[in-house]
Design an enzyme around this catalytic site. Structure first.
Site, short mmCIF file in Angstrom:
data_model
loop_
_atom_site.label_atom_id
_atom_site.label_comp_id
_atom_site.label_asym_id
_atom_site.label_seq_id
_atom_site.Cartn_x
_atom_site.Cartn_y
_atom_site.Cartn_z
N TYR A 218 -9.21 -3.29 -12.19
CA TYR A 218 -9.04 -1.91 -11.74
C TYR A 218 -7.61 -1.41 -11.92
O TYR A 218 -7.40 -0.21 -12.18
CB TYR A 218 -9.51 -1.75 -10.30
CG TYR A 218 -8.67 -2.42 -9.24
CD1 TYR A 218 -7.61 -1.76 -8.64
CD2 TYR A 218 -8.95 -3.72 -8.82
CE1 TYR A 218 -6.84 -2.36 -7.66
CE2 TYR A 218 -8.19 -4.33 -7.84
CZ TYR A 218 -7.14 -3.65 -7.26
OH TYR A 218 -6.38 -4.27 -6.30
N GLY B 162 -5.44 -2.15 -14.41
CA GLY B 162 -5.29 -1.77 -15.80
C GLY B 162 -6.04 -0.49 -16.13
O GLY B 162 -5.55 0.36 -16.88
N ASP C 115 -3.75 -9.56 2.06
CA ASP C 115 -3.84 -10.15 0.73
C ASP C 115 -3.38 -11.61 0.68
O ASP C 115 -3.83 -12.37 -0.18
CB ASP C 115 -3.00 -9.35 -0.26
CG ASP C 115 -3.47 -7.91 -0.41
OD1 ASP C 115 -4.52 -7.58 0.16
OD2 ASP C 115 -2.77 -7.11 -1.07
N CYS D 213 0.82 -1.21 0.00
CA CYS D 213 0.00 0.00 0.00
C CYS D 213 0.85 1.26 0.00
O CYS D 213 0.70 2.13 -0.85
CB CYS D 213 -0.95 0.00 1.19
SG CYS D 213 -1.95 1.51 1.31
N HIS E 229 -27.59 21.80 0.16
CA HIS E 229 -27.66 22.11 -1.27
C HIS E 229 -26.69 23.26 -1.56
O HIS E 229 -26.64 24.24 -0.83
CB HIS E 229 -29.08 22.54 -1.66
CG HIS E 229 -29.18 22.96 -3.10
ND1 HIS E 229 -29.27 22.06 -4.13
CD2 HIS E 229 -29.18 24.21 -3.66
CE1 HIS E 229 -29.34 22.72 -5.28
NE2 HIS E 229 -29.29 24.02 -5.01
N LYS F 36 -2.27 6.65 -6.22
CA LYS F 36 -3.25 7.72 -6.09
C LYS F 36 -2.58 9.09 -6.16
O LYS F 36 -3.21 10.07 -6.56
CB LYS F 36 -4.05 7.56 -4.80
CG LYS F 36 -5.18 6.56 -4.92
CD LYS F 36 -4.75 5.26 -5.58
CE LYS F 36 -5.79 4.21 -5.74
NZ LYS F 36 -5.26 2.98 -6.36
#
Length: 465
Positions: A187, A189, A316, A43, A449, A52
């Site tokens: 995900y 790729g 994993d 990670c 809103h 990310k």
């Protein structure tokens, strides 16, 4: 060779593994933490954090090119991949150093951090080959395996004759691929495909299966395929890679079999994103009598214990959804049971995930397909993002919200949010599911809103229109 007895041994320092030593050491246990590579696991070093970070750079490039749509003119946009990589590496090092400092603070105070490779020589005994060349034997009544998994190697004919990138090595490129070929429609790729297309590469995704993201409903897969193609990515489904061969100038030719026949694609780089395999071979689990499944993953029960009492696996390496938050929740379960004398298990836990394409896909619970296969009496709520005021105002109207509701109980069974900040919006529904709120609670709630979350009210109103 020296031999040391511990109360607890943890193999692997990823999300779950790095918390174990801290909590057990603070509880007065003598703990050994073994890490063969880098603190933080996949990670921090090769997965969530670096990818990310690079996704953020790619999104900024994409948004900058859209400036004229908003009346903002910035001129030609180019991407310096070397700087993207340096920024990524700096963030990774910062996070990793933070984790290391928490562990080293306990060094000699109940925790021994051993950098090296571990393998079983008996059910509760490990041999460690330390990086300094020393070999050490250690034992403990409690052992936790958190060694994770790694990218699967490409096995098509000729793969050994060309450089094949994986999800780790592709992030170390300093120059932009001219044409990136990607095998695999999951995900990994998709995230890298969109990322490098936005950086400026030509991208082709080769998916052997009938559609992208086969675990999702067809409408979700189809909408994502449409979005990727709109951005200029070539998506080939039901297409099987057959052979790869090098060409002059560092290029390569990939032969694929399509429903229309054989086709050849010329590219500059090849990314294998076809799957992952567990890091179990080096552990020699057979020496401990640990049972593996047919793919080499460690088998565990709902309390995460293997068939060998006192040996647990988390994250994993035990198979199942390969997400960091699963590893962290695995840690919660074992900590609850062994340190707090609780009775936690994996039974019935909600496992959400977000795919960080743009727009994001956040999902939790049952898909429509799975709910129907289970014979449930369901209702399906669906709302296009262009019906959400905030999405229209920000120019983020691609995708839709979708929720599956039990028609008899009004309980929300699952959702897929394909839209701007889809993971954040999905989390609101997840919390409602955790609290067993009926869909009417969101339908009748007051939302600020204009926000994206306000779309949930409109989404569930579609069930009563």
């Amino acid at each position: 060779m020296t031999s040391t007895n511990y109360d607890v041994i943890v193999i692997g320092a990823s999300k779950g593994g790095r918390f174990f030593p801290i909590d057990f050491a603070k509880a007065g246990r003598k703990v050994a933490l073994i890490e063969r590579d880098q603190i933080g696991g996949v990670c921090v070093n090769f997965g969530c954090t670096p990818t990310k970070t690079m996704v953020a750079s790619a999104r900024l490039a994409y948004q900058a090119r859209r400036g004229a749509e908003y009346g903002v003119h910035a001129g030609p946009i180019s991407v310096d991949l070397r700087t993207v990589r340096q920024r990524k590496q700096g963030i990774v090092e910062g996070v990793r150093n933070s984790h290391e400092s928490r562990l080293t603070a306990l060094q000699g105070r109940g925790l021994d951090l051993l950098m090296g490779e571990a393998h079983f020589i008996a059910p509760k005994t490990l041999e460690i080959s330390l990086k300094d060349g020393e070999r050490r034997e250690i034992t403990a009544p409690l052992i936790f395996i958190d060694t994770g998994d790694r990218p699967e190697q490409l096995t098509i004919k000729g793969a050994e004759s060309v450089p094949v990138l994986n999800s780790t090595t592709i992030m170390e490129l300093d120059t932009l691929p001219e044409h990136l070929l990607i095998t695999g429609g999951g995900y990994i790729g998709l995230e890298f495909g969109q990322m490098f297309r936005r950086f400026g590469s030509q991208v082709t995704i080769i998916q052997p299966r009938p559609r992208l993201l086969m675990n999702e409903d067809e409408d979700v897969s189809n909408e994502i395929t449409k979005i990727l193609r709109e951005e200029g990515i070539t998506v080939l489904t039901e297409t099987m890679p057959q052979q790869i061969e090098p060409l002059d100038g560092g290029r390569m030719r990939l032969t694929v079999r399509t429903p229309q026949g054989e086709q050849q694609i010329t590219g500059s780089h090849l990314l294998a994103a076809t799957g992952r395999v567990p890091n179990t071979e080096a552990l020699t689990p057979e020496a401990a009598g640990i049972r593996l499944d047919k793919d080499g993953y460690i088998q565990v029960n709902e309390r995460l214990e293997t068939n060998v009492p006192g040996i647990y696996a988390l994250g994993d390496v035990k198979g199942g959804p390969a997400f960091t938050h699963v590893s962290l929740d695995d840690f919660r379960i074992v900590r609850t049971n062994l340190l707090e004398q609780g009775n936690a298990s994996t039974r019935g836990r909600l496992v959400p995930h977000t795919i960080f394409i743009d727009p994001q896909l956040g999902r939790v619970g049952l898909t429509e397909n799975k709910a129907r296969k289970q014979g449930r009496n369901i209702r399906v709520a669906k709302l296009p993002m262009n019906a959400v005021s905030r999405a229209v105002e920000t120019g983020e109207t691609r995708g839709f919200m979708k929720a599956i509701v039990d028609a008899d109980t009004q309980q929300i069974l699952g959702c897929a949010i394909l839209g701007a900040e889809g993971g954040e919006i999905m989390t609101i529904i997840q919390v409602a599911m955790m609290g067993k709120l009926p869909y009417t609670a969101l339908r009748d709630g007051i939302f600020t809103h204009p926000t994206l979350a306000e779309g949930l009210k409109a989404l569930f109103m579609t069930l009563d229109s």
